[in-house]
Write a protein that holds these residues in place. Structure first.
Motif, PDB file in Angstrom:
ATOM      1  N   UNK A 167       7.867   3.185   5.688  1.00  0.00           N
ATOM      2  CA  UNK A 167       7.999   3.745   4.345  1.00  0.00           C
ATOM      3  C   UNK A 167       7.883   2.634   3.282  1.00  0.00           C
ATOM      4  N   UNK A 168       7.568   3.038   2.070  1.00  0.00           N
ATOM      5  CA  UNK A 168       7.400   2.081   0.974  1.00  0.00           C
ATOM      6  C   UNK A 168       8.696   1.310   0.738  1.00  0.00           C
ATOM      7  N   UNK A 169       8.564   0.011   0.589  1.00  0.00           N
ATOM      8  CA  UNK A 169       9.734  -0.860   0.409  1.00  0.00           C
ATOM      9  C   UNK A 169       9.251  -2.224  -0.053  1.00  0.00           C
ATOM     10  N   UNK A 223      14.642   3.419  -5.360  1.00  0.00           N
ATOM     11  CA  UNK A 223      13.810   4.223  -4.472  1.00  0.00           C
ATOM     12  C   UNK A 223      14.461   5.590  -4.324  1.00  0.00           C
ATOM     13  N   UNK A 224      13.684   6.622  -4.601  1.00  0.00           N
ATOM     14  CA  UNK A 224      14.191   7.994  -4.540  1.00  0.00           C
ATOM     15  C   UNK A 224      13.689   8.624  -3.246  1.00  0.00           C
ATOM     16  N   UNK A 225      14.503   8.600  -2.222  1.00  0.00           N
ATOM     17  CA  UNK A 225      14.049   9.066  -0.919  1.00  0.00           C
ATOM     18  C   UNK A 225      12.977   8.144  -0.385  1.00  0.00           C
ATOM     19  N   UNK A 226      12.067   8.692   0.405  1.00  0.00           N
ATOM     20  CA  UNK A 226      11.007   7.874   0.997  1.00  0.00           C
ATOM     21  C   UNK A 226       9.729   7.850   0.178  1.00  0.00           C
ATOM     22  N   UNK A 227       9.594   8.784  -0.776  1.00  0.00           N
ATOM     23  CA  UNK A 227       8.280   9.031  -1.360  1.00  0.00           C
ATOM     24  C   UNK A 227       8.153   8.743  -2.853  1.00  0.00           C
ATOM     25  N   UNK A 228       9.268   8.430  -3.529  1.00  0.00           N
ATOM     26  CA  UNK A 228       9.230   8.231  -4.976  1.00  0.00           C
ATOM     27  C   UNK A 228      10.013   6.982  -5.368  1.00  0.00           C
ATOM     28  N   UNK A 229       9.710   6.493  -6.558  1.00  0.00           N
ATOM     29  CA  UNK A 229      10.438   5.361  -7.118  1.00  0.00           C
ATOM     30  C   UNK A 229      10.682   5.615  -8.597  1.00  0.00           C
ATOM     31  N   UNK A 230      11.857   5.225  -9.070  1.00  0.00           N
ATOM     32  CA  UNK A 230      12.154   5.247 -10.502  1.00  0.00           C
ATOM     33  C   UNK A 230      12.114   3.820 -11.009  1.00  0.00           C
ATOM     34  N   UNK A 231      11.243   3.569 -11.994  1.00  0.00           N
ATOM     35  CA  UNK A 231      11.098   2.229 -12.552  1.00  0.00           C
ATOM     36  C   UNK A 231      12.211   1.930 -13.546  1.00  0.00           C
ATOM     37  N   UNK A 232      12.258   0.667 -14.004  1.00  0.00           N
ATOM     38  CA  UNK A 232      13.317   0.264 -14.934  1.00  0.00           C
ATOM     39  C   UNK A 232      13.228   0.987 -16.275  1.00  0.00           C
ATOM     40  N   UNK A 241       0.691   9.182  -5.108  1.00  0.00           N
ATOM     41  CA  UNK A 241      -0.127   9.501  -6.279  1.00  0.00           C
ATOM     42  C   UNK A 241      -1.019   8.315  -6.630  1.00  0.00           C
ATOM     43  N   UNK A 242      -2.205   8.276  -6.016  1.00  0.00           N
ATOM     44  CA  UNK A 242      -3.116   7.146  -6.219  1.00  0.00           C
ATOM     45  C   UNK A 242      -3.731   7.133  -7.616  1.00  0.00           C
ATOM     46  N   UNK A 243      -3.642   8.253  -8.341  1.00  0.00           N
ATOM     47  CA  UNK A 243      -4.167   8.278  -9.713  1.00  0.00           C
ATOM     48  C   UNK A 243      -3.270   7.462 -10.644  1.00  0.00           C
ATOM     49  N   UNK A 244      -1.970   7.605 -10.474  1.00  0.00           N
ATOM     50  CA  UNK A 244      -1.033   6.933 -11.378  1.00  0.00           C
ATOM     51  C   UNK A 244      -0.527   5.600 -10.840  1.00  0.00           C
ATOM     52  N   UNK A 245      -0.489   5.486  -9.521  1.00  0.00           N
ATOM     53  CA  UNK A 245       0.050   4.266  -8.919  1.00  0.00           C
ATOM     54  C   UNK A 245      -1.070   3.544  -8.176  1.00  0.00           C
ATOM     55  N   UNK A 246      -1.554   2.473  -8.773  1.00  0.00           N
ATOM     56  CA  UNK A 246      -2.664   1.730  -8.203  1.00  0.00           C
ATOM     57  C   UNK A 246      -2.219   1.024  -6.931  1.00  0.00           C
ATOM     58  N   UNK A 247      -3.173   0.745  -6.066  1.00  0.00           N
ATOM     59  CA  UNK A 247      -2.848   0.191  -4.767  1.00  0.00           C
ATOM     60  C   UNK A 247      -4.026  -0.581  -4.203  1.00  0.00           C
ATOM     61  N   UNK A 264       8.665  -9.303  -3.142  1.00  0.00           N
ATOM     62  CA  UNK A 264       8.483  -8.734  -4.484  1.00  0.00           C
ATOM     63  C   UNK A 264       7.514  -7.560  -4.530  1.00  0.00           C
ATOM     64  N   UNK A 265       6.494  -7.571  -3.693  1.00  0.00           N
ATOM     65  CA  UNK A 265       5.463  -6.535  -3.754  1.00  0.00           C
ATOM     66  C   UNK A 265       5.915  -5.316  -2.954  1.00  0.00           C
ATOM     67  N   UNK A 266       5.971  -4.166  -3.609  1.00  0.00           N
ATOM     68  CA  UNK A 266       6.255  -2.930  -2.894  1.00  0.00           C
ATOM     69  C   UNK A 266       5.061  -2.607  -2.002  1.00  0.00           C
ATOM     70  N   UNK A 267       5.343  -2.250  -0.751  1.00  0.00           N
ATOM     71  CA  UNK A 267       4.271  -2.022   0.209  1.00  0.00           C
ATOM     72  C   UNK A 267       4.722  -1.016   1.265  1.00  0.00           C
ATOM     73  N   UNK A 268       3.771  -0.512   2.017  1.00  0.00           N
ATOM     74  CA  UNK A 268       4.095   0.349   3.148  1.00  0.00           C
ATOM     75  C   UNK A 268       2.975   0.249   4.176  1.00  0.00           C
TER      76      UNK A 268
END
Length: 298
Positions: A167-169, A223-232, A241-247, A264-268
């Motif tokens: 999962x993303x972390x 981190x909100x569950x496994x699939x979402x993140x709330x930024x500062x 969501x590859x449209x809004x979150x570049x990767x 530092x880099x969020x990854x999965x």
């Protein structure tokens, strides 16, 4: 010629095809160029791949040893995800639950380290030491100490087709989720500038690629569950969501070593979609306060 370039990304990934700078080398070029490890610390680059860290023969030896492990030795993390041996974070959880003592963990670590060459046929720690010796400004590599004794420097991870994924972390997140882990790390190193590394032993049939997200760690993120993140700034993003979150996506072959700024880099690691499974051997790297020592742990 030097194979030293920014990593390509998959065609289906949207925008920003040069999010992170990953330098690629083979063993010969690595010794000739001698890249500067300070470039990773100062974030001038974000990762280094050594494409032939292990030979095909060495990969085969290690895989044979891994296949010879019995089921009782494996740690079944979740559906379609096995590891070996117990990791630092798992040890911390088991210690707190009264299921494992520090002495038990140290005995297990000692057996793993002393028996690795005989069991898996390749002295991976020494090969890592030699690779880091090829870098400029690279400190000496050591096993991270627990109560003054060496601990497990890397763990095997096998992700099976179906649900096998990570999962993303980012590694800095773990220090918030496992305060005891942070306390142990700071006994020998600093929490800043954590690096992640892994060696690909078996590439997945399809899927299993490493995805680097366009988000760097901030203590106010959640981190909100496994699939979402709330930024500062309170923005919520879905990792899918590859449209809004570049990767950026990295597809590495068997025998490759990747060292990157995983603190530092969020990854999965994406789901393995088809056999064979994805098998890696990896861990984390922490610097001492004076940057004269580098500690491998997992």
């Amino acid at each position: 010629s030097l194979n030293n370039f920014v990593a390509d990304v998959s065609d289906y990934m949207t925008v920003n095809q040069k999010l992170y700078h990953i330098d690629y080398y083979n063993n010969r070029d690595l010794k000739a160029v001698r890249p500067d490890l300070n470039d990773l610390i100062q974030e001038k680059i974000h990762g280094i791949v050594v494409s032939d860290f292990l030979s095909t023969h060495e990969v085969g030896l290690i895989l044979q040893g891994f296949r010879n492990l019995n089921d009782q030795e494996l740690v079944h993390i979740q559906k379609d995800f096995d590891s070996y041996p117990i990791s630092f974070a798992q040890f911390e959880q088991m210690l707190n639950a009264g299921k494992m003592s520090e002495a038990n963990y140290l005995a297990m670590s000692s057996d793993f380290i002393s028996g690795f060459l005989q069991r898996f046929g390749v002295d991976v720690f020494e090969k890592l030491n030699r690779v880091f010796g090829s870098f400029q400004n690279a400190p000496a590599l050591h096993h991270a100490p627990v109560a003054g004794q060496p601990s497990v420097p890397f763990t095997f991870r096998e992700l099976f087709a179906g649900e096998g994924c990570l999962k993303a972390h980012c590694e800095n997140l773990f220090f918030h989720e496992f305060p005891g882990l942070l306390q142990r790390i700071t006994q020998f190193g600093i929490a800043q500038h954590q690096l992640s590394f892994f060696i690909v032993l078996q590439k997945a049939g399809s899927g299993g690629e490493l995805t680097l997200f366009d988000i760097l760690w901030n203590e106010e993120q959640k981190r909100l569950g496994d699939d979402h993140i709330r930024l500062q700034n309170s923005t919520e993003l879905a990792f899918d969501d590859a449209e809004k979150l570049h990767r950026q996506s990295l597809h590495l072959n068997a025998g490759s070593l990747l060292v990157f700024s995983g603190g530092k880099i969020w990854h999965r690691v994406e789901k393995v979609r088809s056999a064979p499974s994805r098998i890696t051997l990896g861990g984390f790297l922490s610097f001492s306060e004076n940057f004269k020592n580098l500690y491998a742990w997992s």
